[in-house]
Scaffold this motif. Sequence first.
Motif, PDB file in Angstrom:
ATOM      1  N   ARG A  86       0.836  -1.351  -0.164  1.00  0.00           N
ATOM      2  CA  ARG A  86      -0.243  -0.394  -0.288  1.00  0.00           C
ATOM      3  C   ARG A  86       1.074   1.544   0.032  1.00  0.00           C
ATOM      4  NH1 ARG A  86      -4.799  -1.047  -0.922  1.00  0.00           N
ATOM      5  NH2 ARG A  86      -6.012   0.849   0.181  1.00  0.00           N
ATOM      6  N   ALA A  87       0.009   2.499  -0.486  1.00  0.00           N
ATOM      7  CA  ALA A  87       0.824   3.781  -0.810  1.00  0.00           C
ATOM      8  C   ALA A  87       0.111   4.605   0.558  1.00  0.00           C
ATOM      9  CB  ALA A  87       0.859   4.276  -1.806  1.00  0.00           C
ATOM     10  N   ARG A  88       0.397   5.423   0.772  1.00  0.00           N
ATOM     11  CA  ARG A  88      -0.327   6.199   1.782  1.00  0.00           C
ATOM     12  C   ARG A  88      -0.774   7.678   1.581  1.00  0.00           C
ATOM     13  NH1 ARG A  88      -0.206   5.292   7.574  1.00  0.00           N
ATOM     14  NH2 ARG A  88      -1.123   3.625   6.762  1.00  0.00           N
ATOM     15  N   THR A  89      -1.931   8.167   0.678  1.00  0.00           N
ATOM     16  CA  THR A  89      -1.851   9.275  -0.163  1.00  0.00           C
ATOM     17  C   THR A  89      -2.855  10.032   1.001  1.00  0.00           C
ATOM     18  OG1 THR A  89      -4.453   9.093  -0.747  1.00  0.00           O
ATOM     19  CG2 THR A  89      -2.422   7.867  -1.744  1.00  0.00           C
ATOM     20  N   VAL A  90      -2.825  11.078   0.913  1.00  0.00           N
ATOM     21  CA  VAL A  90      -3.485  12.656   1.760  1.00  0.00           C
ATOM     22  C   VAL A  90      -5.192  12.531   1.454  1.00  0.00           C
ATOM     23  CG1 VAL A  90      -2.164  14.380   1.200  1.00  0.00           C
ATOM     24  CG2 VAL A  90      -3.899  14.216  -0.426  1.00  0.00           C
TER      25      VAL A  90
ATOM     26  N   HIS B 121       6.574   9.861  13.317  1.00  0.00           N
ATOM     27  CA  HIS B 121       5.691   8.480  13.889  1.00  0.00           C
ATOM     28  C   HIS B 121       4.755   9.265  13.868  1.00  0.00           C
ATOM     29  CE1 HIS B 121       4.082   4.916  15.748  1.00  0.00           C
ATOM     30  NE2 HIS B 121       4.764   4.487  15.057  1.00  0.00           N
ATOM     31  N   ARG B 122       4.231  10.081  14.926  1.00  0.00           N
ATOM     32  CA  ARG B 122       2.479  10.369  14.750  1.00  0.00           C
ATOM     33  C   ARG B 122       2.162  10.835  13.436  1.00  0.00           C
ATOM     34  NH1 ARG B 122       3.856  13.695  18.099  1.00  0.00           N
ATOM     35  NH2 ARG B 122       3.500  16.374  16.630  1.00  0.00           N
ATOM     36  N   GLU B 123       2.602  12.044  12.872  1.00  0.00           N
ATOM     37  CA  GLU B 123       2.564  12.266  11.100  1.00  0.00           C
ATOM     38  C   GLU B 123       2.058  11.119  10.174  1.00  0.00           C
ATOM     39  OE1 GLU B 123       3.239  16.595  11.141  1.00  0.00           O
ATOM     40  OE2 GLU B 123       4.093  16.428  10.503  1.00  0.00           O
ATOM     41  N   LEU B 124       3.190   9.999  10.094  1.00  0.00           N
ATOM     42  CA  LEU B 124       2.423   8.946   9.603  1.00  0.00           C
ATOM     43  C   LEU B 124       1.754   7.799   9.720  1.00  0.00           C
ATOM     44  CD1 LEU B 124       6.540   8.053   9.455  1.00  0.00           C
ATOM     45  CD2 LEU B 124       5.393   9.126   7.883  1.00  0.00           C
ATOM     46  N   THR B 125       0.884   7.953  11.101  1.00  0.00           N
ATOM     47  CA  THR B 125       0.392   7.457  11.657  1.00  0.00           C
ATOM     48  C   THR B 125      -1.281   7.570  11.777  1.00  0.00           C
ATOM     49  OG1 THR B 125       1.027   7.206  14.052  1.00  0.00           O
ATOM     50  CG2 THR B 125       1.338   5.504  13.134  1.00  0.00           C
ATOM     51  N   ASP B 126      -1.082   8.530  12.674  1.00  0.00           N
ATOM     52  CA  ASP B 126      -1.941  10.293  12.421  1.00  0.00           C
ATOM     53  C   ASP B 126      -2.918  10.926  11.783  1.00  0.00           C
ATOM     54  OD1 ASP B 126      -2.509   7.703  15.048  1.00  0.00           O
ATOM     55  OD2 ASP B 126      -1.567   9.484  15.995  1.00  0.00           O
ATOM     56  N   GLY B 127      -1.450  11.227  10.839  1.00  0.00           N
ATOM     57  CA  GLY B 127      -1.394  12.070  10.286  1.00  0.00           C
ATOM     58  C   GLY B 127      -1.728  12.239   8.787  1.00  0.00           C
ATOM     59  N   PRO B 128      -1.201  13.175   7.750  1.00  0.00           N
ATOM     60  CA  PRO B 128      -1.350  12.746   5.784  1.00  0.00           C
ATOM     61  C   PRO B 128       0.456  12.145   5.741  1.00  0.00           C
ATOM     62  CG  PRO B 128      -0.632  15.475   6.918  1.00  0.00           C
ATOM     63  CD  PRO B 128      -0.369  14.655   8.315  1.00  0.00           C
ATOM     64  N   ALA B 129       0.911  11.681   6.572  1.00  0.00           N
ATOM     65  CA  ALA B 129       2.087  11.940   5.509  1.00  0.00           C
ATOM     66  C   ALA B 129       2.362  10.040   4.855  1.00  0.00           C
ATOM     67  CB  ALA B 129       3.178  12.372   6.573  1.00  0.00           C
TER      68      ALA B 129
ATOM     69  N   GLY C 275      -8.515  14.194  -8.372  1.00  0.00           N
ATOM     70  CA  GLY C 275      -8.451  12.893  -8.838  1.00  0.00           C
ATOM     71  C   GLY C 275      -7.341  12.512  -8.643  1.00  0.00           C
ATOM     72  N   VAL C 276      -6.145  13.347  -8.627  1.00  0.00           N
ATOM     73  CA  VAL C 276      -4.700  12.903  -8.865  1.00  0.00           C
ATOM     74  C   VAL C 276      -4.345  12.452  -7.147  1.00  0.00           C
ATOM     75  CG1 VAL C 276      -1.890  13.996  -8.886  1.00  0.00           C
ATOM     76  CG2 VAL C 276      -4.039  14.876 -10.441  1.00  0.00           C
ATOM     77  N   HIS C 277      -4.055  11.377  -6.557  1.00  0.00           N
ATOM     78  CA  HIS C 277      -3.377  11.232  -5.734  1.00  0.00           C
ATOM     79  C   HIS C 277      -2.358  11.873  -5.269  1.00  0.00           C
ATOM     80  CE1 HIS C 277      -5.106   7.329  -6.210  1.00  0.00           C
ATOM     81  NE2 HIS C 277      -4.871   6.915  -6.771  1.00  0.00           N
ATOM     82  N   ILE C 278      -2.012  12.067  -3.573  1.00  0.00           N
ATOM     83  CA  ILE C 278      -0.767  12.992  -3.681  1.00  0.00           C
ATOM     84  C   ILE C 278      -0.711  12.423  -1.855  1.00  0.00           C
ATOM     85  CG2 ILE C 278      -0.602  15.691  -2.035  1.00  0.00           C
ATOM     86  CD1 ILE C 278      -2.695  16.758  -4.572  1.00  0.00           C
ATOM     87  N   ILE C 279       0.863  11.905  -2.278  1.00  0.00           N
ATOM     88  CA  ILE C 279       1.791  11.791  -1.577  1.00  0.00           C
ATOM     89  C   ILE C 279       2.413  12.948  -0.894  1.00  0.00           C
ATOM     90  CG2 ILE C 279       2.858  10.063  -0.568  1.00  0.00           C
ATOM     91  CD1 ILE C 279       2.696   8.452  -3.420  1.00  0.00           C
ATOM     92  N   ALA C 280       2.077  12.923   0.588  1.00  0.00           N
ATOM     93  CA  ALA C 280       2.520  14.507   1.785  1.00  0.00           C
ATOM     94  C   ALA C 280       3.638  13.347   2.732  1.00  0.00           C
ATOM     95  CB  ALA C 280       1.611  15.026   2.437  1.00  0.00           C
TER      96      ALA C 280
END
Length: 286
Positions: free
Chosen positions: A2-6, A112-120, A80-85
């Motif tokens: 998986r990739a994490r997008t906004v 760690h917090r922004e990766l798990t709980d935030g948009p990153a 419709g563009v995926h954005i990875i922050a």
Amino acid sequence: MRARTVLGDVDAADLGVCDAHDHLFFRTPRLPGQELDDPARAAAHLRTFAGLGGRTIAQWTPYGLGRREKDLAELSAATGVHIIAATGLHQAVHYDPDVLARVRPRLAELFHRELTDGPAGMIKVAGGFHGLDEHARHTLTAAAEASNATGAPIGVHLEEGTAALDVLDLLCAALDVPPDRVMLSHLNRSPDPWVHRRAAESGAYLCFDGPSRSHQATDWRLFDVLAALVEAGHTGRILMGGDTTTPDTPGIPHLLRVLRPRVEAQLGKDAATAIFKTNPAQAFAW
């Protein structure tokens, strides 16, 4: 994978054609009056990018430099563009000393917090010029801790394209980050085929970005170094991005309008597919 997008996690294979390093929003005291801070301009670039077949933008703007997280989500939904922050921290010169004093003691926790709980969906940090200063070592160490805890990829700003091997020695040899979780940027600013091959052999991803910078060997050497990597069997380690940091740079569409056709013409369609689709899907996967 998986990739994490906004807008949430997506199958990494669905990232499609990717601009692997760019900025929709960016604000730094080093570039007064040259801020990227206009949502309408960002939306226009995204729509043009999508019209050229683009599907995903990785925005490497880290903590404290005007990411505009809410706008990123709205822009992704509208275009419709995926954005990875990115979470992370840039070089010290980009921050007020009070900001650094506040966040440096808890960097790994912040990432760690922004990766798990935030948009990153990635971590962005930076090396120094031909080496790693204390700030670079501190932020790279925090990035390694957060990446090893989450599986998130790390993108590294190389100052003028230098210190790639120093970064890999610290992140991978000393701090146990898998090399294929590391993206080294701005390598076109220091077109040294020997260093490029060494970095590719490690298993890291090499990101060539920031076209048409008049004071650097970018476009006129870019295809020399790309061809050397392809001929050496390292097509699978190459990424490309636009790295738009000021309003007067060519902009996100330049990557697909100008550079991708040249990649296809000079390196072949298979190489273009790898560089713009296959490799980013692997590099940004958790």
